[in-house]
Design an enzyme around this catalytic site. Structure first.
Site, PDB file in Angstrom:
ATOM      1  N   THR A 189       0.800  -1.127   0.039  1.00  0.00           N
ATOM      2  CA  THR A 189      -0.095   0.046  -0.032  1.00  0.00           C
ATOM      3  C   THR A 189       0.800   1.236   0.044  1.00  0.00           C
ATOM      4  OG1 THR A 189      -0.103   0.053   2.491  1.00  0.00           O
ATOM      5  CG2 THR A 189      -1.746  -1.072   1.616  1.00  0.00           C
ATOM      6  N   GLY A 190       0.247   2.399  -0.038  1.00  0.00           N
ATOM      7  CA  GLY A 190       0.755   3.684   0.040  1.00  0.00           C
ATOM      8  C   GLY A 190       2.110   4.140  -0.553  1.00  0.00           C
ATOM      9  N   ASP A 193       4.445 -10.699   9.315  1.00  0.00           N
ATOM     10  CA  ASP A 193       4.468  -9.702  10.290  1.00  0.00           C
ATOM     11  C   ASP A 193       5.650  -9.533  10.763  1.00  0.00           C
ATOM     12  OD1 ASP A 193       4.051  -8.344  12.792  1.00  0.00           O
ATOM     13  OD2 ASP A 193       2.238  -9.658  13.111  1.00  0.00           O
ATOM     14  N   PRO A 250       4.279  15.317   4.784  1.00  0.00           N
ATOM     15  CA  PRO A 250       3.162  14.849   4.369  1.00  0.00           C
ATOM     16  C   PRO A 250       3.098  14.491   2.859  1.00  0.00           C
ATOM     17  CG  PRO A 250       2.881  16.731   5.675  1.00  0.00           C
ATOM     18  CD  PRO A 250       4.139  16.683   5.291  1.00  0.00           C
ATOM     19  N   TYR A 286       9.750  14.093  12.530  1.00  0.00           N
ATOM     20  CA  TYR A 286       9.747  14.114  14.159  1.00  0.00           C
ATOM     21  C   TYR A 286      10.647  12.896  14.695  1.00  0.00           C
ATOM     22  CZ  TYR A 286       5.671  10.907  13.677  1.00  0.00           C
ATOM     23  OH  TYR A 286       4.559   9.943  13.080  1.00  0.00           O
TER      24      TYR A 286
HETATM   25  C1  HXC Z   1      -6.181   4.958  20.414  1.00  0.00           C
HETATM   26  C2  HXC Z   1      -5.796   2.946  19.623  1.00  0.00           C
HETATM   27  C3  HXC Z   1      -6.017   3.357  18.292  1.00  0.00           C
HETATM   28  C4  HXC Z   1      -6.338   4.796  18.170  1.00  0.00           C
HETATM   29  C5  HXC Z   1      -5.810   1.204  17.973  1.00  0.00           C
HETATM   30  N1  HXC Z   1      -5.642   1.417  19.417  1.00  0.00           N
HETATM   31  N2  HXC Z   1      -6.202   2.432  17.487  1.00  0.00           N
HETATM   32  N3  HXC Z   1      -5.576   3.614  20.857  1.00  0.00           N
HETATM   33  N4  HXC Z   1      -6.447   5.463  19.393  1.00  0.00           N
HETATM   34  N5  HXC Z   1      -6.713   5.317  17.103  1.00  0.00           N
HETATM   35  C6  HXC Z   1      -5.206   0.406  20.318  1.00  0.00           C
HETATM   36  C7  HXC Z   1      -6.302  -0.440  20.505  1.00  0.00           C
HETATM   37  O1  HXC Z   1      -7.404   0.066  21.614  1.00  0.00           O
HETATM   38  C8  HXC Z   1      -5.588  -1.525  21.454  1.00  0.00           C
HETATM   39  O2  HXC Z   1      -5.227  -1.402  22.610  1.00  0.00           O
HETATM   40  C9  HXC Z   1      -4.223  -1.611  20.572  1.00  0.00           C
HETATM   41  O3  HXC Z   1      -3.966  -0.263  19.869  1.00  0.00           O
HETATM   42  C10 HXC Z   1      -4.133  -2.473  19.281  1.00  0.00           C
HETATM   43  O4  HXC Z   1      -4.939  -2.285  18.398  1.00  0.00           O
HETATM   44  P1  HXC Z   1      -5.520  -3.492  17.306  1.00  0.00           P
HETATM   45  O5  HXC Z   1      -6.643  -2.543  16.497  1.00  0.00           O
HETATM   46  O6  HXC Z   1      -5.994  -4.577  18.034  1.00  0.00           O
HETATM   47  O7  HXC Z   1      -4.001  -3.620  16.562  1.00  0.00           O
HETATM   48  P2  HXC Z   1      -4.030  -3.978  15.082  1.00  0.00           P
HETATM   49  O8  HXC Z   1      -5.103  -4.516  14.415  1.00  0.00           O
HETATM   50  O9  HXC Z   1      -2.545  -4.707  15.131  1.00  0.00           O
HETATM   51  O10 HXC Z   1      -3.706  -2.306  14.155  1.00  0.00           O
HETATM   52  C11 HXC Z   1      -2.434  -1.711  14.458  1.00  0.00           C
HETATM   53  C12 HXC Z   1      -2.554  -0.391  14.117  1.00  0.00           C
HETATM   54  C13 HXC Z   1      -3.583  -0.111  12.938  1.00  0.00           C
HETATM   55  C14 HXC Z   1      -1.145   0.218  14.355  1.00  0.00           C
HETATM   56  C15 HXC Z   1      -3.521   0.076  15.352  1.00  0.00           C
HETATM   57  O11 HXC Z   1      -3.541   1.434  12.774  1.00  0.00           O
HETATM   58  C16 HXC Z   1      -2.670  -0.440  11.602  1.00  0.00           C
HETATM   59  O12 HXC Z   1      -2.770  -1.515  11.198  1.00  0.00           O
HETATM   60  N6  HXC Z   1      -1.816   0.369  11.103  1.00  0.00           N
HETATM   61  C17 HXC Z   1      -0.908  -0.053   9.974  1.00  0.00           C
HETATM   62  C18 HXC Z   1      -0.848   1.215   8.942  1.00  0.00           C
HETATM   63  C19 HXC Z   1      -0.517   2.511   9.412  1.00  0.00           C
HETATM   64  O13 HXC Z   1      -0.732   2.801  10.813  1.00  0.00           O
HETATM   65  N7  HXC Z   1      -0.288   3.401   8.511  1.00  0.00           N
HETATM   66  C20 HXC Z   1       0.181   4.919   8.917  1.00  0.00           C
HETATM   67  C21 HXC Z   1       1.388   5.085   9.037  1.00  0.00           C
HETATM   68  S1  HXC Z   1       1.739   6.626   8.616  1.00  0.00           S
HETATM   69  P3  HXC Z   1      -6.064  -2.177  23.682  1.00  0.00           P
HETATM   70  O14 HXC Z   1      -5.686  -1.452  24.834  1.00  0.00           O
HETATM   71  O15 HXC Z   1      -7.393  -1.485  23.606  1.00  0.00           O
HETATM   72  O16 HXC Z   1      -6.108  -3.752  23.723  1.00  0.00           O
HETATM   73  C22 HXC Z   1       2.764   7.419   9.518  1.00  0.00           C
HETATM   74  C23 HXC Z   1       3.162   8.676   9.098  1.00  0.00           C
HETATM   75  C24 HXC Z   1       3.884   9.628  10.017  1.00  0.00           C
HETATM   76  O17 HXC Z   1       3.759   6.677  10.186  1.00  0.00           O
HETATM   77  C25 HXC Z   1       4.099  11.040   9.541  1.00  0.00           C
HETATM   78  C26 HXC Z   1       3.225  11.755   8.567  1.00  0.00           C
HETATM   79  C27 HXC Z   1       3.556  13.124   8.389  1.00  0.00           C
HETATM   80  P1  NAP Z   2       0.392   2.791   4.897  1.00  0.00           P
HETATM   81  O1  NAP Z   2       0.093   2.642   3.078  1.00  0.00           O
HETATM   82  O2  NAP Z   2      -0.663   2.603   5.850  1.00  0.00           O
HETATM   83  O3  NAP Z   2       1.461   1.580   4.927  1.00  0.00           O
HETATM   84  C1  NAP Z   2       2.127   1.104   5.945  1.00  0.00           C
HETATM   85  C2  NAP Z   2       2.333  -0.310   5.728  1.00  0.00           C
HETATM   86  O4  NAP Z   2       2.972  -1.173   6.622  1.00  0.00           O
HETATM   87  C3  NAP Z   2       0.923  -1.159   5.284  1.00  0.00           C
HETATM   88  O5  NAP Z   2       1.266  -1.749   4.024  1.00  0.00           O
HETATM   89  C4  NAP Z   2       0.851  -2.153   6.268  1.00  0.00           C
HETATM   90  O6  NAP Z   2       0.515  -3.307   5.589  1.00  0.00           O
HETATM   91  C5  NAP Z   2       2.470  -2.392   6.816  1.00  0.00           C
HETATM   92  N1  NAP Z   2       2.404  -3.068   8.214  1.00  0.00           N
HETATM   93  C6  NAP Z   2       1.790  -2.524   9.343  1.00  0.00           C
HETATM   94  N2  NAP Z   2       2.154  -3.217  10.222  1.00  0.00           N
HETATM   95  C7  NAP Z   2       2.763  -4.216   9.796  1.00  0.00           C
HETATM   96  C8  NAP Z   2       3.540  -5.634  10.360  1.00  0.00           C
HETATM   97  N3  NAP Z   2       3.311  -5.706  11.537  1.00  0.00           N
HETATM   98  N4  NAP Z   2       4.225  -6.383   9.458  1.00  0.00           N
HETATM   99  C9  NAP Z   2       4.323  -6.212   8.191  1.00  0.00           C
HETATM  100  N5  NAP Z   2       3.820  -5.072   7.728  1.00  0.00           N
HETATM  101  C10 NAP Z   2       3.053  -4.229   8.519  1.00  0.00           C
HETATM  102  O7  NAP Z   2       0.929   4.142   5.130  1.00  0.00           O
HETATM  103  P2  NAP Z   2       2.104   4.939   4.361  1.00  0.00           P
HETATM  104  O8  NAP Z   2       1.651   6.397   4.319  1.00  0.00           O
HETATM  105  O9  NAP Z   2       2.219   4.539   2.807  1.00  0.00           O
HETATM  106  O10 NAP Z   2       3.397   4.826   5.505  1.00  0.00           O
HETATM  107  C11 NAP Z   2       4.650   4.209   4.651  1.00  0.00           C
HETATM  108  C12 NAP Z   2       5.756   4.531   5.479  1.00  0.00           C
HETATM  109  O11 NAP Z   2       6.237   5.841   5.175  1.00  0.00           O
HETATM  110  C13 NAP Z   2       5.808   4.475   7.140  1.00  0.00           C
HETATM  111  O12 NAP Z   2       7.024   4.099   7.757  1.00  0.00           O
HETATM  112  C14 NAP Z   2       5.312   5.915   7.641  1.00  0.00           C
HETATM  113  O13 NAP Z   2       5.680   6.022   8.768  1.00  0.00           O
HETATM  114  C15 NAP Z   2       6.130   6.705   6.649  1.00  0.00           C
HETATM  115  N6  NAP Z   2       5.761   8.128   6.445  1.00  0.00           N
HETATM  116  C16 NAP Z   2       4.500   8.473   5.831  1.00  0.00           C
HETATM  117  C17 NAP Z   2       4.216   9.711   5.714  1.00  0.00           C
HETATM  118  C18 NAP Z   2       3.101  10.123   4.789  1.00  0.00           C
HETATM  119  O14 NAP Z   2       2.523  11.406   4.881  1.00  0.00           O
HETATM  120  N7  NAP Z   2       2.220   9.509   4.167  1.00  0.00           N
HETATM  121  C19 NAP Z   2       5.081  10.757   6.286  1.00  0.00           C
HETATM  122  C20 NAP Z   2       6.284  10.321   6.954  1.00  0.00           C
HETATM  123  C21 NAP Z   2       6.474   8.942   6.939  1.00  0.00           C
HETATM  124  P3  NAP Z   2      -0.437  -4.575   6.348  1.00  0.00           P
HETATM  125  O15 NAP Z   2      -1.302  -3.957   7.076  1.00  0.00           O
HETATM  126  O16 NAP Z   2      -0.736  -5.442   5.086  1.00  0.00           O
HETATM  127  O17 NAP Z   2       0.522  -5.201   7.471  1.00  0.00           O
END
Ligand code: HXC
Ligand code: NAP
Length: 285
Positions: A22-23, A70, A195, A152
Site C-alpha cells: 500500500t501507500g 508480520d 506529508p 519528528y
Molecule cells: C488509541 C488505539 C487506536 C487509536 C488502536 N488503538 N487504534 N488507541 N487510538 N486510534 C489501540 C487499541 O485500543 C488496542 O489497545 C491496541 O491499540 C491495538 O489495537 P488493534 O486494533 O488490535 O491493533 P492492530 O489491528 O494490530 O492494528 C495496528 C494499528 C493499525 C497500528 C492500530 O492502525 C494499523 O494496522 N496500522 C498500520 C498502517 C498505519 O498505521 N499506517 C500509517 C502510517 S503513517 P487495547 O489496550 O484496547 O487492547 C505514518 C506517518 C507519519 O507513520 C508522519 C506523517 C507526516
Molecule cells: P500505509 O499505506 O498504511 O503503509 C504502512 C504499511 O505497513 C502497510 O502496507 C501495512 O500493511 C504495513 N504494516 C503495518 N504493520 C505491519 C506489520 N506488523 N508487519 C508487516 N507490515 C506491516 O502508510 P504510508 O503512508 O504509505 O506509510 C509508509 C511509511 O512512510 C511508514 O513508515 C510511515 O511512517 C512513513 N511516512 C509516511 C508519511 C506520509 O505522509 N504518508 C510521512 C512520513 C513518514 P499490512 O496492514 O498489510 O501489514
C-alpha cells in the site's frame, strides 16, 4: 513528477519492501519495477499484497513476489528472505517501510496501544535489519538498507508519541549500523518524508474532517504536499549504486515543513505586504 534514474538502473537487483502493498511502499516499489528490479513485498494482509503484486506485474511487466509477513515475528522475516532468494537468487537491498501510527493524547493510550506502534516501527525494523544483515554478512554480500522515518524522529511530536519513539529508534539504528556494518559493504540511510497523502496515513492521522481543519499544505513553505514520484525518485537513488558513497544520511523531503515549525520568526508570514511597507517607512527607507 517524472522518473529520474536511467532505465535499467535496477536490472538484476532484488529489493524487499516491508509494507509494500500500500501507500508509499507501493509507489516506490512500482518505480523500482519500472527500473528493472525484482520486487518482494511483505506485510500482514495476504489479500492486499497479492492484489498489489498482480496489479504491479500487469502495469510494469516486472517480477513481483508477495510474501505474507508480520515484521514483529523474526521467523516471518527469515522466511521472506528465504523465499526471495529461492525466487531471485540474492537480495540487494531492503526498504524498511512498514509502520503503524494513530493520533491520540498520550494519557489516553493503553500500554498495549503504545506497544503495538513501537513494536511495528522499531522492533519490526530491527528484526528485518538483523535478519537481512546477518544473511548478507554470512554470504559476504554487499547490501543496502533504506529506512523510512519522519521529521519528528529528531524533534519528537505530541499526539503521536509511540510513533515518535519508534522512529527515533530507527534513526539511531540507521546511523549506528552505517558505521558498524560499513566494513561488510552494507550501507544504511534514511528518508524523512513530510506529508505525502496515502489512505493509511490520512485515515489515521487526519480522521473525520481534521484534513479540512488542519490542511497540511498550509503548514508547508512550498505550499503543497509531496508527490509520490518525488519520494520514489529519492528512494530509488538511495537504494541504487549511484549513491554508493552516501552512508548514514537521513534526507528530509518535506517542502521545508519541519524547519518552519522551528524558526523563531517564521510566523511573520502572517504580516501583510502593507504592514511591511509601513515598517520600512518607520525605519526611514
Ligand atoms: C488509541 C488505539 C487506536 C487509536 C488502536 N488503538 N487504534 N488507541 N487510538 N486510534 C489501540 C487499541 O485500543 C488496542 O489497545 C491496541 O491499540 C491495538 O489495537 P488493534 O486494533 O488490535 O491493533 P492492530 O489491528 O494490530 O492494528 C495496528 C494499528 C493499525 C497500528 C492500530 O492502525 C494499523 O494496522 N496500522 C498500520 C498502517 C498505519 O498505521 N499506517 C500509517 C502510517 S503513517 P487495547 O489496550 O484496547 O487492547 C505514518 C506517518 C507519519 O507513520 C508522519 C506523517 C507526516
Ligand atoms: P500505509 O499505506 O498504511 O503503509 C504502512 C504499511 O505497513 C502497510 O502496507 C501495512 O500493511 C504495513 N504494516 C503495518 N504493520 C505491519 C506489520 N506488523 N508487519 C508487516 N507490515 C506491516 O502508510 P504510508 O503512508 O504509505 O506509510 C509508509 C511509511 O512512510 C511508514 O513508515 C510511515 O511512517 C512513513 N511516512 C509516511 C508519511 C506520509 O505522509 N504518508 C510521512 C512520513 C513518514 P499490512 O496492514 O498489510 O501489514
Amino acid at each position: 513528477m517524472e522518473g529520474m534514474l536511467k532505465p535499467g538502473s535496477f536490472n538484476n537487483k532484488t529489493i524487499i519492501i516491508t509494507g509494500g502493498g500500500t501507500g508509499l511502499g507501493r509507489s516506490i516499489g512500482k518505480y523500482l519495477l519500472q527500473l528493472g528490479a525484482n520486487l518482494v513485498i511483505a506485510s500482514r494482509k495476504k489479500e492486499v499484497i497479492d492484489k498489489t503484486a498482480a496489479e504491479l506485474t500487469q502495469e510494469t511487466k516486472g517480477n513481483v513476489l508477495a510474501v505474507p509477513c508480520d515484521v514483529r515475528k523474526y521467523e516471518d522475516i527469515v522466511a521472506v528472505i528465504k523465499e526471495a532468494e529461492n525466487r531471485f537468487g540474492k537480495i540487494d537491498a531492503v526498504l524498511n517501510n512498514a509502520a503503524g501510527n494513530f493520533i491520540s493524547p498520550t494519557e489516553r493510550l493503553s500500554h498495549r496501544a503504545f506497544d503495538i506502534v513501537v513494536d511495528i516501527v522499531l522492533r519490526g525494523t530491527y528484526y528485518t535489519t538483523l535478519a537481512a544483515g546477518k544473511n548478507w554478512i554470512e554470504k559476504k554480500q554487499a547490501g543496502t538498507f533504506l529506512n523510512i522515518v519522519t521529521t519528528y524522529s529528531w524533534t519528537g511530536s505530541g499526539y503521536v508519541v509511540p510513533s515518535a519513539c519508534g522512529k527515533a529508534g530507527v534513526l539511531a539504528l540507521t546511523r549506528s549500523l552505517a558505521v558498524e556494518w560499513a566494513k561488510y559493504n552494507i550501507r544504511s540511510n534514511a528518508i524523512a518524508p513530510g506529508p505525502f497523502p496515502t489512505e493509511g496515513a490520512w485515515s489515521r492521522l487526519l480522521p473525520g474532517d481534521l484534513a479540512k481543519k488542519f490542511d497540511p499544505a498550509k503548514r508547508i513553505p512550498l505550499g503543497r504536499v509531496g508527490e509520490h514520484q518525488e519520494l520514489a525518485n529519492l528512494a530509488a537513488y538511495l537504494l541504487s549504486d549511484y549513491s554508493a558513497y552516501v552512508n548514514g544520511e537521513v534526507i528530509t523531503i518535506d517542502g521545508g515543513e519541519w524547519l518552519k515549525s522551528g524558526g523563531e520568526f517564521s510566523h511573520l508570514e502572517m504580516i501583510p505586504n502593507e504592514m511591511w511597507d509601513m515598517l520600512e517607512k518607520m525605519r526611514g527607507k
